[in-house]
Design a protein around this motif. Sequence first.
Motif, short mmCIF file in Angstrom:
data_model
loop_
_atom_site.label_atom_id
_atom_site.label_comp_id
_atom_site.label_asym_id
_atom_site.label_seq_id
_atom_site.Cartn_x
_atom_site.Cartn_y
_atom_site.Cartn_z
N GLY A 5 0.70 -1.13 0.17
CA GLY A 5 0.06 -0.06 0.01
C GLY A 5 0.79 1.33 -0.11
N ILE A 6 2.05 0.99 0.50
CA ILE A 6 3.06 2.19 0.63
C ILE A 6 3.74 2.23 -0.48
CG2 ILE A 6 4.85 3.41 1.90
CD1 ILE A 6 3.72 2.13 4.23
N LEU A 7 4.48 1.13 -0.89
CA LEU A 7 5.48 1.07 -2.03
C LEU A 7 5.08 0.81 -3.31
CD1 LEU A 7 8.34 -0.97 0.07
CD2 LEU A 7 8.22 1.37 -0.18
N GLY A 8 3.90 -0.03 -3.35
CA GLY A 8 3.26 -0.26 -4.38
C GLY A 8 2.17 0.62 -5.19
N GLY A 9 1.98 1.42 -4.39
CA GLY A 9 1.06 2.44 -4.79
C GLY A 9 -0.72 2.21 -4.39
N ASP A 10 -0.98 0.89 -4.76
CA ASP A 10 -2.48 0.87 -4.57
C ASP A 10 -2.95 0.55 -3.25
OD1 ASP A 10 -4.97 0.13 -4.94
OD2 ASP A 10 -4.48 -1.25 -6.63
N HIS A 11 -3.09 1.39 -2.51
CA HIS A 11 -3.05 1.24 -1.14
C HIS A 11 -4.60 0.71 -0.95
CE1 HIS A 11 -4.89 5.10 -1.87
NE2 HIS A 11 -5.79 5.10 -0.75
N THR A 12 -5.62 1.17 -1.70
CA THR A 12 -7.06 0.30 -1.49
C THR A 12 -6.96 -0.95 -1.61
OG1 THR A 12 -7.51 0.92 -3.68
CG2 THR A 12 -8.21 2.66 -2.27
N ARG A 13 -6.44 -1.37 -2.60
CA ARG A 13 -6.28 -2.99 -2.95
C ARG A 13 -5.58 -3.55 -1.57
NH1 ARG A 13 -2.90 -4.02 -7.15
NH2 ARG A 13 -1.63 -5.27 -5.73
N ALA A 14 -4.40 -3.07 -1.36
CA ALA A 14 -3.45 -3.68 -0.21
C ALA A 14 -4.34 -3.76 0.99
CB ALA A 14 -2.27 -2.73 -0.15
N ASN A 15 -5.07 -2.70 1.31
CA ASN A 15 -5.58 -2.62 2.55
C ASN A 15 -6.87 -3.73 2.58
OD1 ASN A 15 -4.29 -0.68 3.65
ND2 ASN A 15 -5.66 1.09 3.03
N ALA A 16 -7.56 -3.78 1.37
CA ALA A 16 -8.57 -4.95 1.49
C ALA A 16 -8.08 -6.07 1.51
CB ALA A 16 -9.44 -4.51 0.04
N GLU A 17 -6.97 -6.47 0.95
CA GLU A 17 -6.21 -7.72 1.11
C GLU A 17 -5.83 -7.99 2.33
OE1 GLU A 17 -3.20 -8.07 -1.93
OE2 GLU A 17 -4.51 -8.07 -3.52
N LEU A 18 -5.10 -7.18 3.23
CA LEU A 18 -4.76 -7.31 4.47
C LEU A 18 -5.97 -7.38 5.39
CD1 LEU A 18 -2.61 -7.30 6.76
CD2 LEU A 18 -2.60 -4.91 6.55
N ARG A 28 -6.18 -11.38 17.52
CA ARG A 28 -4.41 -11.60 17.82
C ARG A 28 -3.74 -10.59 17.23
NH1 ARG A 28 -2.94 -17.30 16.23
NH2 ARG A 28 -0.96 -16.47 17.07
N PHE A 29 -4.16 -10.05 15.90
CA PHE A 29 -3.44 -8.94 15.28
C PHE A 29 -4.32 -7.94 14.74
CE2 PHE A 29 -0.98 -12.98 14.30
CZ PHE A 29 0.13 -12.55 14.70
N ILE A 30 -3.87 -6.73 14.75
CA ILE A 30 -4.79 -5.65 14.49
C ILE A 30 -4.15 -4.85 13.21
CG2 ILE A 30 -5.65 -5.01 16.76
CD1 ILE A 30 -4.08 -2.49 16.80
N GLY A 31 -4.87 -4.38 12.30
CA GLY A 31 -4.16 -3.76 11.15
C GLY A 31 -4.41 -2.32 11.13
N PHE A 32 -3.32 -1.58 10.49
CA PHE A 32 -3.43 -0.32 10.34
C PHE A 32 -3.53 -0.13 8.91
CE2 PHE A 32 -1.71 0.02 14.18
CZ PHE A 32 -1.22 1.05 14.73
N ALA A 33 -4.63 0.89 8.49
CA ALA A 33 -4.77 1.05 7.09
C ALA A 33 -3.72 1.94 6.40
CB ALA A 33 -6.22 1.50 6.80
N VAL A 34 -3.38 1.81 5.31
CA VAL A 34 -2.30 2.70 4.54
C VAL A 34 -3.19 3.60 3.87
CG1 VAL A 34 -0.71 3.11 2.75
CG2 VAL A 34 -0.56 1.18 4.27
N VAL A 35 -3.06 5.19 4.08
CA VAL A 35 -3.72 6.20 3.50
C VAL A 35 -2.90 7.03 2.67
CG1 VAL A 35 -5.32 8.17 4.17
CG2 VAL A 35 -5.49 6.34 5.64
#
Length: 174
Positions: A5-18, A28-35
């Motif tokens: 989401g940061i390096l690839g540029g497509d943060h919306t797709r990367a956030n959805a996949e994560l 057990r794990f929490i996510g941080f959304a790349v904006v």
Amino acid sequence: NATEGILGGDHTRANAELARELEAYGDRFIGFAVVNPHFSDCGRYIDHCINSLGFRGIKIHPRTHRCAVTDAKYRPVWEASEKYRVPILCHTGEGQAFSEPEQFHEVAARYPKGLFIVGHTGETFAGMLQCIELANRHENIYLEISGWLFMKWGFLEYLTQRVDVRRILFGSDY
């Protein structure tokens, strides 16, 4: 957070996949959304990430996204931190375009209920000095210690002698 989401540029797709991957782990794990602040309707997207995708923090990378921390485009990010009480993890690096840690003096003061994690604690000794001042002046600033700086002997000890250790966070950067 999704590195793509940061390096690839497509943060919306990367956030959805994560978000899909994290479902298997419950709490057990929490996510941080790349904006990315350059995308329109950033505030609505953040609401979606928190309310629908289940993220519990936001990651920004001013150098990669080429947008200074003090730019008004980040306003929805700071407002979301206060509204949802979620931490914002921000890449910082002294001497790096858009990523000077000292910019957080303005943000931390303007959004006193926000929670701000200063990534890499500035990445250099000069950056760490900026971060020490930040953390000692603003109660809503936390320092994260991943990166090259803390691979050198004595830097973590130096930091722990100058900042409340409850405001120093471990990070791996990957």
